[in-house]
Design an enzyme around this catalytic site. Sequence first.
Site, mmCIF file in Angstrom:
data_model
loop_
_atom_site.group_PDB
_atom_site.id
_atom_site.type_symbol
_atom_site.label_atom_id
_atom_site.label_comp_id
_atom_site.label_asym_id
_atom_site.label_seq_id
_atom_site.Cartn_x
_atom_site.Cartn_y
_atom_site.Cartn_z
ATOM 1 N N HIS A 19 0.837 -1.210 0.000
ATOM 2 C CA HIS A 19 0.000 0.000 0.000
ATOM 3 C C HIS A 19 0.874 1.264 0.000
ATOM 4 O O HIS A 19 0.605 2.226 -0.717
ATOM 5 C CB HIS A 19 -0.914 0.007 1.234
ATOM 6 C CG HIS A 19 -1.846 -1.158 1.329
ATOM 7 N ND1 HIS A 19 -1.958 -1.949 2.447
ATOM 8 C CD2 HIS A 19 -2.707 -1.694 0.418
ATOM 9 C CE1 HIS A 19 -2.856 -2.893 2.251
ATOM 10 N NE2 HIS A 19 -3.316 -2.771 1.017
ATOM 11 N N LYS A 43 -15.841 -7.662 5.143
ATOM 12 C CA LYS A 43 -14.685 -8.052 5.967
ATOM 13 C C LYS A 43 -14.854 -7.562 7.404
ATOM 14 O O LYS A 43 -15.362 -6.465 7.637
ATOM 15 C CB LYS A 43 -13.397 -7.428 5.409
ATOM 16 C CG LYS A 43 -12.958 -7.964 4.064
ATOM 17 C CD LYS A 43 -11.667 -7.297 3.609
ATOM 18 C CE LYS A 43 -11.191 -7.823 2.260
ATOM 19 N NZ LYS A 43 -10.044 -7.071 1.740
ATOM 20 N N ARG A 93 -2.154 -5.310 -8.724
ATOM 21 C CA ARG A 93 -1.067 -6.291 -8.619
ATOM 22 C C ARG A 93 -1.126 -7.289 -9.761
ATOM 23 O O ARG A 93 -0.120 -7.839 -10.158
ATOM 24 C CB ARG A 93 -1.175 -7.037 -7.285
ATOM 25 C CG ARG A 93 -0.878 -6.158 -6.084
ATOM 26 C CD ARG A 93 -1.299 -6.817 -4.804
ATOM 27 N NE ARG A 93 -2.744 -7.045 -4.810
ATOM 28 C CZ ARG A 93 -3.391 -7.700 -3.883
ATOM 29 N NH1 ARG A 93 -2.748 -8.234 -2.877
ATOM 30 N NH2 ARG A 93 -4.707 -7.836 -3.956
ATOM 31 N N SER A 129 -2.881 -8.032 2.829
ATOM 32 C CA SER A 129 -3.141 -7.921 4.263
ATOM 33 C C SER A 129 -3.447 -9.288 4.863
ATOM 34 O O SER A 129 -3.026 -9.605 5.974
ATOM 35 C CB SER A 129 -4.304 -6.959 4.513
ATOM 36 O OG SER A 129 -3.958 -5.676 4.063
HETATM 37 N N1 COA Z 1 -0.167 -3.917 -2.419
HETATM 38 C C1 COA Z 1 -0.432 -4.894 -1.564
HETATM 39 N N2 COA Z 1 -1.647 -5.338 -1.287
HETATM 40 C C2 COA Z 1 -2.674 -4.771 -1.928
HETATM 41 C C3 COA Z 1 -2.478 -3.745 -2.831
HETATM 42 C C4 COA Z 1 -1.153 -3.312 -3.081
HETATM 43 N N3 COA Z 1 -0.886 -2.351 -3.928
HETATM 44 N N4 COA Z 1 -3.675 -3.382 -3.311
HETATM 45 C C5 COA Z 1 -4.579 -4.153 -2.721
HETATM 46 N N5 COA Z 1 -3.982 -5.002 -1.881
HETATM 47 C C6 COA Z 1 -4.635 -6.061 -1.099
HETATM 48 C C7 COA Z 1 -5.105 -5.611 0.231
HETATM 49 O O1 COA Z 1 -4.112 -5.798 1.215
HETATM 50 C C8 COA Z 1 -6.289 -6.503 0.451
HETATM 51 O O2 COA Z 1 -5.826 -7.759 0.886
HETATM 52 P P1 COA Z 1 -6.748 -8.757 1.690
HETATM 53 O O3 COA Z 1 -7.920 -9.062 0.820
HETATM 54 O O4 COA Z 1 -5.814 -9.867 1.896
HETATM 55 O O5 COA Z 1 -7.162 -8.050 2.946
HETATM 56 C C9 COA Z 1 -6.865 -6.717 -0.928
HETATM 57 O O6 COA Z 1 -5.799 -6.473 -1.803
HETATM 58 C C10 COA Z 1 -7.993 -5.802 -1.227
HETATM 59 O O7 COA Z 1 -7.536 -4.478 -1.091
HETATM 60 P P2 COA Z 1 -8.343 -3.204 -0.670
HETATM 61 O O8 COA Z 1 -8.050 -2.173 -1.675
HETATM 62 O O9 COA Z 1 -8.072 -2.868 0.750
HETATM 63 O O10 COA Z 1 -9.783 -3.613 -0.905
HETATM 64 P P3 COA Z 1 -10.824 -3.975 0.136
HETATM 65 O O11 COA Z 1 -11.757 -4.824 -0.628
HETATM 66 O O12 COA Z 1 -10.318 -4.512 1.387
HETATM 67 O O13 COA Z 1 -11.425 -2.541 0.440
HETATM 68 C C11 COA Z 1 -12.693 -0.600 -0.046
HETATM 69 C C12 COA Z 1 -12.124 -1.898 -0.534
HETATM 70 C C13 COA Z 1 -12.591 -0.386 1.452
HETATM 71 C C14 COA Z 1 -11.930 0.467 -0.750
HETATM 72 C C15 COA Z 1 -14.147 -0.687 -0.483
HETATM 73 O O14 COA Z 1 -14.788 -1.706 0.229
HETATM 74 C C16 COA Z 1 -14.840 0.624 -0.269
HETATM 75 O O15 COA Z 1 -14.694 1.508 -1.064
HETATM 76 N N6 COA Z 1 -15.601 0.746 0.860
HETATM 77 C C17 COA Z 1 -16.355 1.938 1.182
HETATM 78 C C18 COA Z 1 -17.769 1.845 0.638
HETATM 79 C C19 COA Z 1 -17.757 2.162 -0.837
HETATM 80 O O16 COA Z 1 -17.567 3.282 -1.247
HETATM 81 N N7 COA Z 1 -17.988 1.122 -1.651
HETATM 82 C C20 COA Z 1 -17.873 1.309 -3.096
HETATM 83 C C21 COA Z 1 -19.118 0.941 -3.777
HETATM 84 S S1 COA Z 1 -19.017 -0.750 -4.285
#
Ligand code: COA
Length: 166
Positions: A19, A43, A93, A129
Amino acid sequence: MSHKIALYAGSFDPYTNGHHDIVRKAAALFDEVVVMIAVNTGKRRSFDADAMRDAIQAALDADGLNARAVLHTGLVADYCAANGIRWYVRGLRNNMDYNYEENIAQINHLINPQLESIYLRSDEPAISSSMIRELLAFGKGVGDFLPEAVAGMIEITEQENGKYGK
Ligand code: COA
């Protein structure tokens, strides 16, 4: 010239070097980056969001990045509309990330047509993560994969609360 702000959101449970690498790239492109801990309703968090926000801010400050960490429980697209943010940075990624991100980008665009999603490629494709949580659950050190401030925060929380599950 206008002040260009980009948003980078995630669960950050925990925030990893992967990140941080994306934030560094975004900070080089924009005047300011907002790093947002947002809620993924699918989650359940392992690490306290307030403590993670503080650790992320410390990591951003340690590298002198033009970025600040915030917590938000609502929709990303609504936050951007309310705060005049027009760029939403996501890290890619691999092609699976791309397919997942395209759905989110299209929904965000429907909610806020002013918001442009921008993909930056990750140089840390193996880190996630859940991989960090898995290693922690088996008692393995994860310091190599995390900014120092985040590793320190996790160490303190583990001393206080015992080991984390997956
Ligand atoms: N390097 C390393 N890991 C990365 C990465 C990078 N560049 N980019 C993503 N990842 C990993 C994260 O660690 C995470 O791993 P995990 O699944 O093992 O926990 C996974 O990829 C997903 O990443 P993330 O971007 O954190 O996505 P998420 O699904 O956990 O979160 C939100 C997404 C929080 C951004 C999304 O749910 C959100 O926007 N929530 C707010 C409500 C909203 O506006 N929703 C949109 C309408 S659908």
